[in-house]
Write an enzyme that holds these catalytic residues in place. Structure first.
Site, PDB file in Angstrom:
ATOM      1  N   ASP A  61       0.808  -1.225   0.000  1.00  0.00           N
ATOM      2  CA  ASP A  61       0.000   0.000   0.000  1.00  0.00           C
ATOM      3  C   ASP A  61       0.842   1.276   0.000  1.00  0.00           C
ATOM      4  O   ASP A  61       0.324   2.354   0.267  1.00  0.00           O
ATOM      5  CB  ASP A  61      -0.947   0.012   1.204  1.00  0.00           C
ATOM      6  N   LYS A  64      -0.295   4.635  -1.299  1.00  0.00           N
ATOM      7  CA  LYS A  64      -1.276   5.440  -0.573  1.00  0.00           C
ATOM      8  C   LYS A  64      -0.645   6.689   0.029  1.00  0.00           C
ATOM      9  O   LYS A  64      -1.356   7.594   0.464  1.00  0.00           O
ATOM     10  CB  LYS A  64      -1.965   4.607   0.505  1.00  0.00           C
ATOM     11  N   HIS A  89      -3.290   3.761  -6.269  1.00  0.00           N
ATOM     12  CA  HIS A  89      -2.209   3.489  -5.311  1.00  0.00           C
ATOM     13  C   HIS A  89      -1.310   2.336  -5.737  1.00  0.00           C
ATOM     14  O   HIS A  89      -0.112   2.359  -5.466  1.00  0.00           O
ATOM     15  CB  HIS A  89      -2.758   3.259  -3.897  1.00  0.00           C
ATOM     16  N   HIS A 114      -4.174  -6.093  -6.804  1.00  0.00           N
ATOM     17  CA  HIS A 114      -5.634  -5.944  -6.897  1.00  0.00           C
ATOM     18  C   HIS A 114      -6.201  -6.547  -8.187  1.00  0.00           C
ATOM     19  O   HIS A 114      -7.350  -6.300  -8.536  1.00  0.00           O
ATOM     20  CB  HIS A 114      -6.052  -4.481  -6.770  1.00  0.00           C
TER      21      HIS A 114
END
Length: 191
Positions: A61, A64, A89, A114
């Site tokens: 992540d 982010k 992100h 993802h």
């Protein structure tokens, strides 16, 4: 200093930066990294692949950092525009890591965590085996952690219900082998 040392120092610095931006994301990343490592071990990954997986899971992540705190902490549903910004992100994370010599090889795992087995994920719509195994493992570990953790935008599920949710999405969203490995990790109590 060699590339591996530089990479390890960069991972530590980036994790600290991510936690400074958003403590929730930082602790989430640490839990995901531990769980991803356990899943990777169950799947028989070698030592070097496990090291890459651990680094990628810690940094999954990192993109982010470029997302506004308001958006990261929003409790109600995201608009289409906000969702599109949030989805950036993974690409931003890849671009950050490509700049660090010792982390270039984990960048694709960040970009593709993802993606979905059925090709309906993002950012590239990869399908099945085209998705790097490490990214498929991170997707399972991350989703399980989100489901069982207190998150501003969703209710917490008990571990058994979270595992059932992952099982129901195995083959469409998640790699069935990674879900089965997660089940083995949880059954062994080695989390």
């Amino acid at each position: 200093m060699d590339n591996k040392e530089t990479g390890q120092e960069a991972v530590a610095a980036l994790v600290a930066a991510l936690e400074a931006k958003d403590r929730l994301t930082g602790s989430h990343s640490e839990r995901v990294a531990i769980l991803a490592l356990r899943i990777g071990e169950r799947l028989g990954l070698g030592v070097e692949d496990l090291k890459r997986l651990h680094s990628a899971a810690l940094l999954h992540d990192i993109g982010k950092i470029a997302i506004s705190e308001t958006l990261l902490q929003k409790k109600e549903g995201l608009s289409d525009e906000e969702l599109a910004r949030m989805r950036l992100h993974s690409v931003i994370g890849m671009r950050i890591l490509e700049q660090v010599e010792g982390l270039k090889e984990v960048a694709p795992l960040i970009r593709h965590h993802h993606e979905r087995m059925d090709g309906q994920g993002y950012p590239d719509g990869l399908q099945g085996e085209a998705i790097p195994l490490g990214a498929r493992i991170i997707a399972v570990a991350e989703t399980y952690d989100i489901l069982i953790s207190d998150m501003p935008w969703r209710l917490t599920l008990p571990p058994a219900a979270a595992l059932e949710e992952l099982r129901s999405c195995a083959g469409t969203q998640f790699d069935p082998a990674a879900v089965a490995a997660l089940e083995g990790v949880l059954a062994s109590g080695n989390r």
